[in-house]
Each structure stands twice: as structure tokens, then as C-alpha cells.
Enzyme design. Structure first.
Site, PDB file in Angstrom:
ATOM      1  N   PRO A   2      83.756  70.543  23.096  1.00 39.50           N
ATOM      2  CA  PRO A   2      82.719  70.694  21.545  1.00 39.50           C
ATOM      3  C   PRO A   2      82.163  72.159  22.430  1.00 39.50           C
ATOM      4  CG  PRO A   2      82.204  68.750  23.250  1.00 39.50           C
ATOM      5  CD  PRO A   2      83.746  69.036  24.002  1.00 39.50           C
ATOM      6  N   GLU A   3      81.803  72.812  21.418  1.00 45.51           N
ATOM      7  CA  GLU A   3      81.972  74.249  21.505  1.00 45.51           C
ATOM      8  C   GLU A   3      80.922  74.353  20.065  1.00 45.51           C
ATOM      9  OE1 GLU A   3      84.904  77.216  22.436  1.00 45.51           O
ATOM     10  OE2 GLU A   3      86.412  75.273  22.654  1.00 45.51           O
ATOM     11  N   LYS A  51      74.990  75.220  23.126  1.00 46.38           N
ATOM     12  CA  LYS A  51      75.842  73.913  23.341  1.00 46.38           C
ATOM     13  C   LYS A  51      75.111  72.662  24.083  1.00 46.38           C
ATOM     14  CE  LYS A  51      80.080  76.146  25.637  1.00 46.38           C
ATOM     15  NZ  LYS A  51      80.731  76.037  26.227  1.00 46.38           N
ATOM     16  N   ASN A 165      85.858  77.626  25.964  1.00 46.92           N
ATOM     17  CA  ASN A 165      87.387  77.290  26.559  1.00 46.92           C
ATOM     18  C   ASN A 165      88.454  77.573  25.001  1.00 46.92           C
ATOM     19  OD1 ASN A 165      88.337  78.151  29.075  1.00 46.92           O
ATOM     20  ND2 ASN A 165      90.185  75.597  29.073  1.00 46.92           N
ATOM     21  N   ARG A 250      90.064  75.241  34.005  1.00 48.33           N
ATOM     22  CA  ARG A 250      90.051  75.419  32.595  1.00 48.33           C
ATOM     23  C   ARG A 250      91.185  76.132  32.238  1.00 48.33           C
ATOM     24  NH1 ARG A 250      84.893  75.545  31.079  1.00 48.33           N
ATOM     25  NH2 ARG A 250      82.942  74.980  32.524  1.00 48.33           N
TER      26      ARG A 250
END
Length: 289
Positions: A2-3, A51, A165, A250
């Protein structure tokens, strides 16, 4: 993952399913709110902020949720089999006469007064998909710490809200610099283009079921998830390494030929850090959500 674009889509689905309707079912499956009952109240709207998701309910209440890495909201019609995960992963159920919204694996779930929404989202910078978007302010925020690696600055939601990311790696590729380049070393012409590029990518993907940044048939992303595969521009194998404070994985992708700037040694095939390489220094505390 999710972004900002994914959260925008989730907010739209929730809004279409719940807004303007009275809740006939309210089931919070977290200890803090286990006794809260919102049945009989109408849902006013569902608003994305970076977000974060803000579900505004009649009576001046807000249901604040955040998907982080694994959370999801699913919408079901009456009689439809729920398919978002096992029952023990359900954190909240909000039902109306014709739709049921089920929140799975939500790591953040709060109920607060709508007047206090800023407690949840007040730390965020300009929202790339929101009415408050301000490219000049976003760039000023990013530039406040000129020595900070660009990738970390992009992930810091206090600078601009919505980049995760995937978009971090893709933005850096399109700018032609590595995510480890200090913000202050970004060439002026690319710094001036950065906010517009970030917004363009998120806006282009907010209505797409599959995230795309390339415009190339058969290839959705330039570098993210393409470790060891040929760069779509030059054919050099794409590399991957961790970036951040070490508190979570990440993975960051880049092309060593197309992107200039400092970069660490790539991760080993087994996914760990290369032998003998110390972990990166921790950046300043930053809420990456």
C-alpha cells in the site's frame, strides 16, 4: 504494497460502499474499542490522507486506519463469502443494509473525535493526491536536511505524503540518481522536477488496478522488484540493497549504470547483508507512515 495510490483506491471503495448510509453492524475486534457500537450512525465520507484512511461518522467521530504493509479493507455484498483472510485477522466490521466493509490485519485502528483528526495526520507533509498538494512546500521539506539520502527523504511522510518503497525506487530511477544521493547533491534541474514527477506517477496510478511507471508493454516497473534482471534502458543488471534505519526491511532497487551517486554493495543472493558490511547509520527519527 500500500502506497498513496493504493490507499486512495481503498478510500474510494469504502466511500462508495458506506458513505451516506446508516451502519447496521459495528464490530471492533481490538480490545480498546471492543465495547464501541456505532450502529444507527450514518457514514459521512471516507477520506484518504497520504497512507491514512479517515472514515467520518455521524456524531463527530472518525475511524482512523492505516494499512502499513499487510492491512486491507474488503467490501462484500450480502451473502458473499468473505475472502480477505482468516477470521482471527479481522479487526473491524462495518455493515450497512447492502454492503459490509471488513478490515483485515489493520496495524493501526483508532476512534477519535473528528475535531481531533490532526492528531492522526497533522504530522504529514503535502499530500500528493490531496487538495493540499503544494510542490514548493514539498521540495522545501525535502531540502531541509541536505545531507539526507534522497530515498529516505522521500519515504519520510513529514516531507510529502504518499510515497512508499516502490515509488521511491522508481522516482530515483527516473531522476537518474541513486536513492543514496544526498538531497543537497541533486542537480537543480532534477530537484525542480522532482515534486511534479512524484505527483504525476501517483496520479497516473490512482485509477489503475496494476501499478505502472514505464509506459512499456509487458513491463510495469523500471527497477523495483527487478534485482539481477536487465535494466529496461541499458541492459545492466538491476541491483538491490536495504535502505533505512534497520528496523524493517526496505529493499531498494537501482541501475548502477543509469543512476549516478553513491550506493552500497548489493544484497547477497540469500537476501542478507554482504559479509563484513556494517549496517547503515540510523537516520533521524521519521514516521514513514
Amino acid at each position: 504494497m500500500p502506497e498513496g495510490d493504493t490507499v486512495w483506491q481503498a478510500a474510494r471503495r469504502l466511500h462508495d460502499a458506506l458513505a451516506g448510509k446508516v451502519l447496521t453492524r459495528s464490530d471492533f475486534r481490538v480490545p480498546r474499542y471492543a465495547l464501541v457500537d456505532l450502529t444507527g450512525r450514518a457514514v459521512l465520507d471516507v477520506t484518504p490522507r497520504g497512507k491514512h484512511l479517515l472514515t467520518h461518522v455521524e456524531g463527530g467521530l472518525t475511524i482512523h486506519s492505516h494499512l502499513r504493509m499487510d492491512g486491507a479493507w474488503k467490501i462484500f455484498a450480502p451473502g458473499q463469502r468473505w475472502s480477505g483472510g482468516p477470521a482471527h485477522q479481522i479487526r473491524v466490521i462495518l455493515g450497512t443494509s447492502d454492503r459490509t466493509a471488513v478490515g483485515y490485519r489493520l496495524p493501526v485502528l483508532d476512534i477519535l473525535r473528528t475535531a481531533d483528526d490532526q492528531r492522526a495526520v497533522g504530522h504529514l507533509g503535502p499530500d500528493l493526491l490531496g487538495p493540499d498538494w503544494d510542490p514548493d512546500q514539498a521540495m522545501a521539506n525535502l531540502s531541509a536536511d541536505r545531507g539526507r539520502p534522497l530515498g529516505e527523504a522521500l519515504l519520510d511522510q513529514r516531507n510529502l505524503a504518499g510515497v512508499g518503497n516502490v515509488f521511491k525506487s522508481e522516482i530515483c530511477f527516473l531522476l537518474g540518481v541513486t536513492p543514496w544521493l544526498p538531497v543537497g547533491d541533486l542537480p537543480p534541474d532534477r530537484a525542480g522536477y522532482l515534486p511534479a514527477l512524484a505527483q504525476k506517477l501517483l496520479e497516473a496510478n490512482r485509477d489503475r488496478p496494476v501499478r505502472r511507471t514505464t509506459g512499456l508493454r509487458g513491463h510495469d516497473l523500471f527497477v523495483y522488484g527487478r534485482a539481477s534482471r536487465p535494466c529496461l534502458r541499458c541492459g545492466t543488471p538491476v541491483r538491490v540493497a536495504d535502505q533505512g534505519d534497520g528496523s524493517s526491511e526496505r529493499p531498494t532497487y537501482w541501475c548502477p549504470a543509469c543512476q549516478s551517486g553513491p550506493a552500497p554493495r548489493p544484497l547477497s543472493r540469500r537476501g542478507g547483508r554482504p559479509s563484513g558490511r556494517p549496517p547503515p547509520a540510523a537516520p533521524p527519527p521519521s514516521p514513514w507512515s
